[in-house]
Design an enzyme around this catalytic site. Structure first.
Site, PDB file in Angstrom:
ATOM      1  N   GLY A 314       8.922  -8.604   0.515  1.00 45.97           N
ATOM      2  CA  GLY A 314       8.463  -7.246   0.752  1.00 45.97           C
ATOM      3  C   GLY A 314       8.926  -6.760   2.107  1.00 45.97           C
ATOM      4  O   GLY A 314       9.431  -7.520   2.931  1.00 45.97           O
ATOM      5  N   GLY A 317       6.273  -1.563   7.713  1.00 47.32           N
ATOM      6  CA  GLY A 317       6.484  -1.061   9.059  1.00 47.32           C
ATOM      7  C   GLY A 317       6.616  -2.149  10.102  1.00 47.32           C
ATOM      8  O   GLY A 317       7.133  -1.915  11.189  1.00 47.32           O
ATOM      9  N   PHE A 318       6.137  -3.350   9.802  1.00 46.81           N
ATOM     10  CA  PHE A 318       6.185  -4.433  10.772  1.00 46.81           C
ATOM     11  C   PHE A 318       7.389  -5.343  10.577  1.00 46.81           C
ATOM     12  O   PHE A 318       7.627  -6.234  11.377  1.00 46.81           O
ATOM     13  CB  PHE A 318       4.905  -5.271  10.684  1.00 46.81           C
ATOM     14  CG  PHE A 318       3.665  -4.482  10.950  1.00 46.81           C
ATOM     15  CD1 PHE A 318       3.419  -3.973  12.199  1.00 46.81           C
ATOM     16  CD2 PHE A 318       2.747  -4.238   9.946  1.00 46.81           C
ATOM     17  CE1 PHE A 318       2.282  -3.234  12.457  1.00 46.81           C
ATOM     18  CE2 PHE A 318       1.608  -3.504  10.189  1.00 46.81           C
ATOM     19  CZ  PHE A 318       1.366  -2.998  11.452  1.00 46.81           C
ATOM     20  N   VAL A 321       9.274  -9.643   4.903  1.00 42.33           N
ATOM     21  CA  VAL A 321       8.619 -10.910   4.591  1.00 42.33           C
ATOM     22  C   VAL A 321       9.540 -11.691   3.661  1.00 42.33           C
ATOM     23  O   VAL A 321      10.005 -11.168   2.645  1.00 42.33           O
ATOM     24  CB  VAL A 321       7.252 -10.693   3.914  1.00 42.33           C
ATOM     25  CG1 VAL A 321       6.575 -12.033   3.667  1.00 42.33           C
ATOM     26  CG2 VAL A 321       6.369  -9.815   4.777  1.00 42.33           C
ATOM     27  N   LYS A 335       7.040 -13.778   7.988  1.00 46.34           N
ATOM     28  CA  LYS A 335       7.133 -12.365   8.371  1.00 46.34           C
ATOM     29  C   LYS A 335       7.928 -12.276   9.667  1.00 46.34           C
ATOM     30  O   LYS A 335       7.557 -12.859  10.684  1.00 46.34           O
ATOM     31  CB  LYS A 335       5.753 -11.750   8.552  1.00 46.34           C
ATOM     32  CG  LYS A 335       5.816 -10.284   8.990  1.00 46.34           C
ATOM     33  CD  LYS A 335       4.450  -9.652   9.021  1.00 46.34           C
ATOM     34  CE  LYS A 335       3.963  -9.276   7.649  1.00 46.34           C
ATOM     35  NZ  LYS A 335       4.698  -8.180   7.027  1.00 46.34           N
ATOM     36  N   ASP A 434      -3.665  -0.729   8.508  1.00 40.51           N
ATOM     37  CA  ASP A 434      -2.745  -0.451   7.397  1.00 40.51           C
ATOM     38  C   ASP A 434      -3.313  -1.038   6.104  1.00 40.51           C
ATOM     39  O   ASP A 434      -2.655  -1.823   5.414  1.00 40.51           O
ATOM     40  CB  ASP A 434      -1.363  -1.025   7.685  1.00 40.51           C
ATOM     41  CG  ASP A 434      -0.282  -0.418   6.779  1.00 40.51           C
ATOM     42  OD1 ASP A 434      -0.570   0.620   6.153  1.00 40.51           O
ATOM     43  OD2 ASP A 434       0.812  -0.985   6.696  1.00 40.51           O
TER      44      ASP A 434
END
Length: 630
Positions: A314, A317-318, A321, A335, A434
């Site tokens: 996936g 915004g961070f 992954v 991540k 989030d």
């Protein structure tokens, strides 16, 4: 008619009665055993916490010490100075904290405790005999206290003990012969006490020992010296011991790292050289950091096949992954954070990572470890085989089961409990920022596990502004957060309400395809409209194929609308959300909300007529406000 003898009839009766009794007895025993199994976990956690509270009290901890050791929280794995493995206490470290009390014998219940460190305090009294029942203990460090009495012979029962450090106390008497039975002992530090008598012969065979500063029989008049691997006192002896053990290991690891690096480069010509650069001293090495593992960059690079796009689970915004497989075949999710504007900040990042790691709850994703380099930050989590709620709602492949209604209800309640824990039981509290279906994962039993909590704080760790960059996903962001940049737990409540609507409808928070039929692009506005028109069947995910309870659907929508009120003060706390989902207090809150909402609509309609704004309602106006700043 032929009559049976009386004793035959009696015998058959006894046999039938015996069989019935045995059957009933088995049922009762099975039920009792089942109840015992259910209660065992609660019993063990509760008594573990009680044992640690008893230790805190016996040490005379002040009001400012161990403040988070709360006897009302059953799970002590959330407490400071306590490390757990699978919710079982394994390490208690209370070094140099100024305690002046005594040692509690009640911690003998911690059968899986491997490390107990209480050095550098002013603890008095005796070492309890019960410490010999800590069968998993590998390190016992009570150095530099004021302990008196003899060394308990029961310590000879600690068959796994590797380090025994009792230096700089007031211990007296003989060294118990039972210590000779400890085959795994590597270090014994008993210097600077009042011990006397003969030292057990086998203790001279271990790698590191120090018996100086006592009245013990050793020295030039005997066959052995009182010290090996240390000089001039116990503190220095430990330093020498650690250096003596670590230097050869580090040399081997560094040489092995260069060899593996050479082999890897010879097989993979064409990779850029800098992908192999790591923080100095971290090549192929894991460092224990609290409950976490510190991974090397190369280890995670190998696990993810050089962060191959085919392993992407996936993206948000961070960062991305990636699915990965460690060297021991453990599946993980890695991540790779992207929001770092400059190198450095390792200490601050590690502090925040450790803060997140102590948030332990069944509905929160457990952090396994992390990796830092001058330009990279990575977090390592367990791999969730059922992926996210969003993927199960909207990306189901042919032949895969959909999320049934009972599972969706379980997800709603589990997510609420996880957020309640972050808001009301963590110190300091953690705000997710989030909350959405894509950040709620599903374990092997399809139970909800909230992921990505604390990431917003992590990536802002080096920034000093009072307000931070707005983080989140369109359609999930609370209006006050969007306009001011200031988040609170009520920001999460808003996002949670949108997630509930995702669960009910199976739809995204924003869907531009609805423009063809209506003006409501936002899922919140769409649901409000259908709810006002009492068209609940038009709200529910068609994939459920009518297999749901319409009254439960109505209750979940009501909770969602209470959570998504425009004013944060009007939204319920997550603890109240949990109660409403469990059937307590929803009717009263909903009636109050309806009254306010009707009044609000009437006022907007009056303004619309006065200024001739047309037929747009407050709900469409809210949609404009929510989407305008993005």
């Amino acid at each position: 008619m032929k009559w049976l003898p009386t004793n035959t009839i009696y015998g058959h009766g006894i046999s039938i009665f015996s069989k019935c009794f045995r059957a009933l007895f088995c049922v009762v025993v099975d039920w009792i055993l089942g109840q015992l199994l259910v209660l065992t976990g609660l019993f063990f956690c509760s008594y573990t916490g009680d044992a640690l509270i008893a230790l805190k009290n016996s040490l005379n901890a002040s009001s400012s010490q161990l403040k988070d050791w709360n006897p009302n929280l059953v799970n002590p794995c959330t407490w400071s100075k306590v490390i757990c493995d699978d919710n079982i206490v394994t390490t208690v470290t209370l070094s140099n904290m100024g305690f002046t009390g005594t040692l509690s014998p009640k911690i003998e219940i911690l059968k899986m405790l491997t490390t107990l460190q209480l050095q550098g305090n002013g603890i008095t009294g005796k070492i309890p005999e019960e410490y010999g029942n800590l069968s998993s203990l590998t390190m016992l460090d009570l150095e530099n206290n004021r302990l008196t009495g003899e060394i308990p012979s029961s310590l000879g029962n600690l068959k796994k003990l590797t380090f025994l450090v009792l230096s700089q106390n007031n211990l007296s008497g003989r060294i118990p012969d039972s210590l000779s039975d400890l085959q795994n002992l590597v270090t014994v530090q008993l210097s600077s006490n009042n011990l006397s008598g003969k030292i057990p012969e086998s203790l001279f065979q271990i790698s590191q020992y120090n018996f100086t500063g006592n009245n013990l029989e050793c020295g030039i008049n005997y066959a052995h010296s009182c010290v090996r691997g240390s000089e001039g006192g116990s503190s220095k002896s430990k330093t020498v011991m650690i250096v003596g053990i670590l230097v050869p290991i580090l040399v081997i690891l560094i040489l092995g790292g260069f060899l593996l690096l050479f082999l890897w480069k010879s097989r993979h010509r064409g990779y850029r050289r800098e992908v192999f650069v790591d923080v100095a001293g971290e090549v192929d090495r894991r460092i224990e950091f609290g409950q976490l593992k510190r991974f090397s960059w190369r280890e995670l690079q190998l696990a993810t096949d050089n962060f191959s796009e085919k392993n992407v689970l996936g993206q948000g915004g961070f960062g991305k992954v990636y699915k990965g497989v460690l060297g021991d075949n453990t599946k993980v999710a890695v991540k790779r954070l992207t929001d770092f504007e400059s190198p450095g900040g390792d200490t601050a990042f590690q502090r925040e990572v450790e803060m997140i790691s102590v948030a332990v709850h069944r509905n929160l994703l457990r952090l396994i470890g992390f990796c830092t380099t001058p330009t990279e930050r990575l977090l390592v989590y367990p791999f969730m085989q059922n992926l996210s709620v969003a993927s199960r709602l909207r990306e189901v492949k042919p032949g895969e089961p959909i999320l049934d209604w009972s599972t969706r209800k379980r997800v709603a309640l589990g997510t609420a409990r996880g957020l309640e824990y972050l808001h009301e039981h963590c110190n300091p509290k953690i705000i997710h920022r989030d909350v959405k279906a894509a950040n709620v994962l599903l374990d092997e039993d399809f139970d909800a596990v909230v992921g990505d909590f604390g990431l917003a704080k992590l990536v802002d760790v080096r920034k000093t502004d009072v307000t931070t960059q707005v983080r989140g996903t369109m359609g999930h962001i609370a209006p006050e957060y969007l306009s001011t940049g200031k988040s609170s737990e009520k920001t999460d409540v808003f996002g949670y309400g949108i997630m509930l609507l995702e669960l009910v409808t199976g739809q995204r928070a924003i869907d531009f395809s609805r423009l063809e039929e209506e003006d409501d692009v936002l899922l919140l506005d769409h649901v409000k409209k259908l709810q006002r028109e009492r068209r609940l069947d038009g709200i529910v995910d068609c994939n459920l194929d009518q297999n749901y309870d319409i009254h439960e659907v109505e209750m979940m929508i009501q909770v969602a609308l209470l959570c998504t009120q425009s004013s944060p003060e009007d939204r319920p706390a997550m603890s109240e959300v949990v109660r409403m989902l469990e059937g307590e207090g929803l009717a009263e809150r909903w009636e109050e909300w309806q009254h306010v909402e009707v009044t609000r609509r009437q006022e907007y309609e009056r303004l619309h007529r006065r200024f001739d704004w047309g037929e747009d309602s407050i709900y469409n106006q809210d949609a404009i406000e929510l989407s305008g700043g993005r």
